[in-house]
Design an enzyme around this catalytic site. Sequence first.
Site, PDB file in Angstrom:
ATOM      1  N   SER A 125      41.882 -27.898 -16.066  1.00  0.00           N
ATOM      2  CA  SER A 125      41.223 -27.251 -17.308  1.00  0.00           C
ATOM      3  C   SER A 125      41.124 -26.056 -16.543  1.00  0.00           C
ATOM      4  CB  SER A 125      40.211 -27.761 -17.740  1.00  0.00           C
ATOM      5  OG  SER A 125      39.286 -26.698 -18.998  1.00  0.00           O
ATOM      6  N   TYR A 130      31.389 -30.172 -14.471  1.00  0.00           N
ATOM      7  CA  TYR A 130      32.649 -30.258 -14.982  1.00  0.00           C
ATOM      8  C   TYR A 130      34.223 -28.627 -14.112  1.00  0.00           C
ATOM      9  CZ  TYR A 130      36.201 -30.367 -18.679  1.00  0.00           C
ATOM     10  OH  TYR A 130      37.589 -30.840 -19.299  1.00  0.00           O
ATOM     11  N   LYS A 157      37.516 -30.456 -11.900  1.00  0.00           N
ATOM     12  CA  LYS A 157      38.663 -29.765 -12.477  1.00  0.00           C
ATOM     13  C   LYS A 157      39.319 -29.059 -11.857  1.00  0.00           C
ATOM     14  CE  LYS A 157      39.219 -31.885 -16.668  1.00  0.00           C
ATOM     15  NZ  LYS A 157      40.385 -32.876 -16.718  1.00  0.00           N
TER      16      LYS A 157
HETATM   17  P1  NAI Z   1      37.416 -36.959 -25.935  1.00  0.00           P
HETATM   18  O1  NAI Z   1      35.888 -37.721 -25.824  1.00  0.00           O
HETATM   19  O2  NAI Z   1      37.988 -36.976 -26.561  1.00  0.00           O
HETATM   20  O3  NAI Z   1      38.497 -37.683 -24.844  1.00  0.00           O
HETATM   21  C1  NAI Z   1      37.883 -38.365 -24.007  1.00  0.00           C
HETATM   22  C2  NAI Z   1      37.807 -40.082 -23.489  1.00  0.00           C
HETATM   23  O4  NAI Z   1      38.085 -40.505 -22.230  1.00  0.00           O
HETATM   24  C3  NAI Z   1      36.969 -40.034 -24.493  1.00  0.00           C
HETATM   25  O5  NAI Z   1      37.498 -41.440 -25.393  1.00  0.00           O
HETATM   26  C4  NAI Z   1      35.985 -41.132 -23.681  1.00  0.00           C
HETATM   27  O6  NAI Z   1      35.826 -42.474 -24.273  1.00  0.00           O
HETATM   28  C5  NAI Z   1      36.990 -41.726 -22.291  1.00  0.00           C
HETATM   29  N1  NAI Z   1      36.057 -42.191 -20.661  1.00  0.00           N
HETATM   30  C6  NAI Z   1      35.502 -40.993 -20.527  1.00  0.00           C
HETATM   31  N2  NAI Z   1      34.659 -41.550 -19.039  1.00  0.00           N
HETATM   32  C7  NAI Z   1      35.693 -43.060 -18.603  1.00  0.00           C
HETATM   33  C8  NAI Z   1      35.733 -43.916 -17.380  1.00  0.00           C
HETATM   34  N3  NAI Z   1      34.923 -43.403 -16.830  1.00  0.00           N
HETATM   35  N4  NAI Z   1      36.342 -44.013 -17.777  1.00  0.00           N
HETATM   36  C9  NAI Z   1      37.949 -44.604 -18.520  1.00  0.00           C
HETATM   37  N5  NAI Z   1      37.919 -43.504 -20.408  1.00  0.00           N
HETATM   38  C10 NAI Z   1      36.094 -42.615 -19.924  1.00  0.00           C
HETATM   39  O7  NAI Z   1      37.719 -35.372 -25.186  1.00  0.00           O
HETATM   40  P2  NAI Z   1      39.904 -35.325 -25.011  1.00  0.00           P
HETATM   41  O8  NAI Z   1      39.405 -33.863 -25.249  1.00  0.00           O
HETATM   42  O9  NAI Z   1      40.122 -35.101 -26.102  1.00  0.00           O
HETATM   43  O10 NAI Z   1      39.680 -34.803 -23.246  1.00  0.00           O
HETATM   44  C11 NAI Z   1      40.863 -35.920 -22.651  1.00  0.00           C
HETATM   45  C12 NAI Z   1      40.482 -35.161 -21.812  1.00  0.00           C
HETATM   46  O11 NAI Z   1      41.354 -33.475 -21.641  1.00  0.00           O
HETATM   47  C13 NAI Z   1      39.806 -34.327 -20.347  1.00  0.00           C
HETATM   48  O12 NAI Z   1      39.952 -35.131 -18.776  1.00  0.00           O
HETATM   49  C14 NAI Z   1      39.384 -33.704 -20.780  1.00  0.00           C
HETATM   50  O13 NAI Z   1      38.293 -32.408 -19.988  1.00  0.00           O
HETATM   51  C15 NAI Z   1      40.089 -32.422 -20.597  1.00  0.00           C
HETATM   52  N6  NAI Z   1      40.398 -31.258 -20.943  1.00  0.00           N
HETATM   53  C16 NAI Z   1      40.175 -31.538 -23.174  1.00  0.00           C
HETATM   54  C17 NAI Z   1      39.711 -30.031 -23.003  1.00  0.00           C
HETATM   55  C18 NAI Z   1      39.640 -29.670 -25.216  1.00  0.00           C
HETATM   56  O14 NAI Z   1      40.325 -28.558 -25.352  1.00  0.00           O
HETATM   57  N7  NAI Z   1      39.751 -31.288 -25.337  1.00  0.00           N
HETATM   58  C19 NAI Z   1      40.561 -28.559 -22.514  1.00  0.00           C
HETATM   59  C20 NAI Z   1      40.423 -29.057 -20.617  1.00  0.00           C
HETATM   60  C21 NAI Z   1      40.595 -30.072 -20.227  1.00  0.00           C
END
Ligand code: NAI
Length: 285
Positions: A157, A170, A174
Amino acid sequence: MGILEGKVAIITGAGGGLGRAHALLFAREGAQVVVNDLGGARDGTGSAASAAETVAQEIVKAGGRAVANADSVATSEGAANLVQAAVSAFGRADILVNNAGILRDKSFLKMDEAMWDSVINVHLKGTFLCSQAFVKQALAQEDTAAGARARIVNTTSVSGMMGNFGQSNYAAAKAGIYGLTRTMSIELQKHRIPVNALAPIAKTRMTEDLPMFTGVSTMTPEHVSPAALFLASHLSGDKTGHVLAVAGARMYAFKVVETQGRFKDESQGVWTAEEIAEHWDALVK
Ligand code: NAI
């Protein structure tokens, strides 16, 4: 023929947001997908198998092949089950996208140990555990590909690369994933397993309440998934150790920069603190 025809891809945290978009695109490109998601809240509390099930069903309804897995990436047992789910359903594992994540933001002085541990565990430890289980499987199975034997895409990130207010847990996780990506890319080169990372920015449940996304519809997960597809496919060749960043239509990269610095004549002794102060601009420029 799809770009990922015949490949088995595991995508963690694929019950929503970016992971779901990756899973749908990979399936459209011919991959057999393990849709993993614990199905908890944004802060990692709770769980629901329906999150992964819904996306797996969406893929199957569209004519693709997918199975759901609701294990947590943050335990070694969960990581082993996740890889086993791919082997049981599809006989092998070729691609791992470490995408699962949670947020527990608080300013540094108010951050408590539980907030620190939970975020580090899901992001950093989860990426380590899933990658290790995946690589062991990749090395044990028949090596059919002419190019890479398998591929890993991690998720870092801008917060980890640059720092961000309220995200010491976080950002540390990251940034740790960045170091892990670099080290894995070096160590796994001899096994022909490229390891790269994505640094996405997209409107998802994780980010939708940030002011920068108010009224914005041009930074979707679907803008990011082609970058995941590129890094997961033969199109990225033997590129390894890179951080590909995506924010809407903008595609760029993060790199750590080492400055030229200055050498001091050893006969003049070691650098003194006063000399460092005097030459600061030249040292860091
Ligand atoms: P999101 O919250 O929609 O998706 C994350 C998913 O991971 C959720 O569905 C959640 O249930 C699942 N999850 C959480 N803990 C878990 C575990 N222990 N085992 C299995 N699944 C688990 O968020 P998003 O935005 O789609 O994030 C996806 C990735 O992208 C993350 O790693 C986040 O940190 C990264 N990211 C997102 C950004 C953004 O602008 N949306 C920015 C930078 C990084």
